[in-house]
Motif scaffolding. Structure first.
Motif, mmCIF file in Angstrom:
data_model
loop_
_atom_site.group_PDB
_atom_site.id
_atom_site.type_symbol
_atom_site.label_atom_id
_atom_site.label_comp_id
_atom_site.label_asym_id
_atom_site.label_seq_id
_atom_site.Cartn_x
_atom_site.Cartn_y
_atom_site.Cartn_z
ATOM 1 N N ASP A 129 0.840 -1.204 0.000
ATOM 2 C CA ASP A 129 0.000 0.000 0.000
ATOM 3 C C ASP A 129 0.871 1.249 0.000
ATOM 4 O OD1 ASP A 129 -2.352 -1.497 0.000
ATOM 5 O OD2 ASP A 129 -2.614 -1.359 2.182
ATOM 6 N N GLY A 130 1.946 1.226 0.782
ATOM 7 C CA GLY A 130 2.853 2.379 0.850
ATOM 8 C C GLY A 130 3.602 2.610 -0.443
ATOM 9 N N ILE A 131 4.064 1.533 -1.068
ATOM 10 C CA ILE A 131 4.774 1.662 -2.347
ATOM 11 C C ILE A 131 3.859 2.270 -3.398
ATOM 12 C CG2 ILE A 131 5.813 0.363 -4.261
ATOM 13 C CD1 ILE A 131 6.879 -1.629 -2.087
ATOM 14 N N ILE A 132 2.636 1.786 -3.462
ATOM 15 C CA ILE A 132 1.678 2.289 -4.452
ATOM 16 C C ILE A 132 1.289 3.733 -4.137
ATOM 17 C CG2 ILE A 132 -0.685 2.031 -5.328
ATOM 18 C CD1 ILE A 132 -0.235 -1.056 -5.067
ATOM 19 N N GLU A 133 1.063 4.033 -2.871
ATOM 20 C CA GLU A 133 0.709 5.404 -2.478
ATOM 21 C C GLU A 133 1.833 6.379 -2.837
ATOM 22 O OE1 GLU A 133 -0.151 7.982 1.574
ATOM 23 O OE2 GLU A 133 -0.503 5.823 1.608
ATOM 24 N N GLU A 134 3.064 6.001 -2.541
ATOM 25 C CA GLU A 134 4.194 6.861 -2.872
ATOM 26 C C GLU A 134 4.304 7.069 -4.378
ATOM 27 O OE1 GLU A 134 9.024 7.225 -2.184
ATOM 28 O OE2 GLU A 134 8.017 5.358 -1.669
ATOM 29 N N ALA A 135 4.116 6.000 -5.146
ATOM 30 C CA ALA A 135 4.180 6.108 -6.603
ATOM 31 C C ALA A 135 3.118 7.078 -7.116
ATOM 32 C CB ALA A 135 3.993 4.732 -7.243
ATOM 33 N N ASN A 136 1.922 6.977 -6.582
ATOM 34 C CA ASN A 136 0.839 7.870 -7.008
ATOM 35 C C ASN A 136 1.133 9.324 -6.644
ATOM 36 O OD1 ASN A 136 -0.695 5.827 -8.171
ATOM 37 N ND2 ASN A 136 -1.802 5.415 -6.285
ATOM 38 N N GLU A 137 1.682 9.550 -5.463
ATOM 39 C CA GLU A 137 2.008 10.918 -5.038
ATOM 40 C C GLU A 137 3.084 11.526 -5.933
ATOM 41 O OE1 GLU A 137 3.032 11.092 -0.882
ATOM 42 O OE2 GLU A 137 1.102 10.236 -0.288
ATOM 43 N N VAL A 138 4.139 10.764 -6.172
ATOM 44 C CA VAL A 138 5.233 11.263 -7.008
ATOM 45 C C VAL A 138 4.725 11.533 -8.417
ATOM 46 C CG1 VAL A 138 7.455 10.658 -8.064
ATOM 47 C CG2 VAL A 138 7.071 10.240 -5.632
ATOM 48 N N ALA A 139 3.968 10.590 -8.958
ATOM 49 C CA ALA A 139 3.461 10.729 -10.336
ATOM 50 C C ALA A 139 2.553 11.950 -10.476
ATOM 51 C CB ALA A 139 2.727 9.467 -10.762
ATOM 52 N N SER A 140 1.827 12.278 -9.432
ATOM 53 C CA SER A 140 0.908 13.424 -9.514
ATOM 54 C C SER A 140 1.649 14.761 -9.459
ATOM 55 C CB SER A 140 -0.130 13.350 -8.397
ATOM 56 O OG SER A 140 0.463 13.610 -7.147
ATOM 57 N N GLU A 141 2.908 14.725 -9.022
ATOM 58 C CA GLU A 141 3.672 15.964 -8.873
ATOM 59 C C GLU A 141 4.584 16.266 -10.061
ATOM 60 O OE1 GLU A 141 5.738 15.387 -5.179
ATOM 61 O OE2 GLU A 141 3.881 15.345 -4.023
ATOM 62 N N ILE A 142 4.747 15.336 -10.976
ATOM 63 C CA ILE A 142 5.701 15.508 -12.084
ATOM 64 C C ILE A 142 4.961 15.882 -13.361
ATOM 65 C CG2 ILE A 142 7.438 14.346 -13.505
ATOM 66 C CD1 ILE A 142 8.006 12.528 -11.086
ATOM 67 N N GLU A 143 5.346 17.008 -13.929
ATOM 68 C CA GLU A 143 4.703 17.474 -15.160
ATOM 69 C C GLU A 143 5.437 17.012 -16.414
ATOM 70 O OE1 GLU A 143 3.715 21.634 -15.131
ATOM 71 O OE2 GLU A 143 3.164 21.549 -13.014
#
Length: 168
Positions: free
Chosen positions: A83-97
């Motif tokens: 859950d943490g790995i996926i959550e972190e991936a989603n957070e990072v992906a949402s911040e990169i343009e």
């Protein structure tokens, strides 16, 4: 049931708990991969992740087979690590343009997932063999082979193309 739960009293219990952990993790990956695929711009990466989504669906079927062999209900237990790995991936992906940088980040996130799975399958295969369940170990070895191959392909793609493109 946590890893140090009072419900785990034997290696058999620990094996079943860890089997349920990876079952949960694989099912979470099936839910998360389509979102990652939608964000990818590199065609080779997109194709590789789509292929791995199909493989992951096969991994769940293989785990269903292991549960049947053990005469257990196929069900997962919460896996805070995945859950943490996926959550972190989603957070990072949402911040990169920048799409090229995003592709590099997605490869890194996908490899974190693969490495978690490789550790879980390695442990489960060893325990299955030690518990006299070579039949279960053989089924899980198929999943392990896919996970290692995917990790290798992601490394090659990152090193040969995606990381270089992201730095330009």
């Amino acid at each position: 049931m946590g890893l140090l739960s009072k419900d785990i009293k034997s290696m058999d219990d620990l094996f079943v708990h860890t089997l349920r952990d990876i079952y949960y993790a694989e099912n979470q990956i099936i839910k998360a991969l389509p979102k990652m695929i939608d964000k990818v711009s590199n065609p080779q990466l997109k194709q590789g992740l789509e292929k791995h989504l199909q493989e992951t669906e096969g991994h769940v079927r293989n785990l269903d087979e292991v549960f049947r062999m053990m005469k257990l209900e196929a069900k997962g237990v919460d896996c805070p690590a995945m859950d943490g790995i996926i959550e972190e991936a989603n957070e990072v992906a949402s911040e990169i343009e920048d799409k090229k940088v995003l592709d590099a980040a997605i490869i890194a996130a996908a490899q974190a997932v693969e490495h978690y799975e490789i550790t879980r399958y390695g442990t489960l295969i060893t325990w299955a063999q030690e518990l006299g369940r070579k039949d279960c170990a053989e089924v899980m070895k198929r999943n392990m082979a896919d996970e290692k191959a995917t990790d290798d392909k992601l490394t090659q793609l990152a090193e040969q193309r995606v990381n270089l493109e992201a730095t330009q």
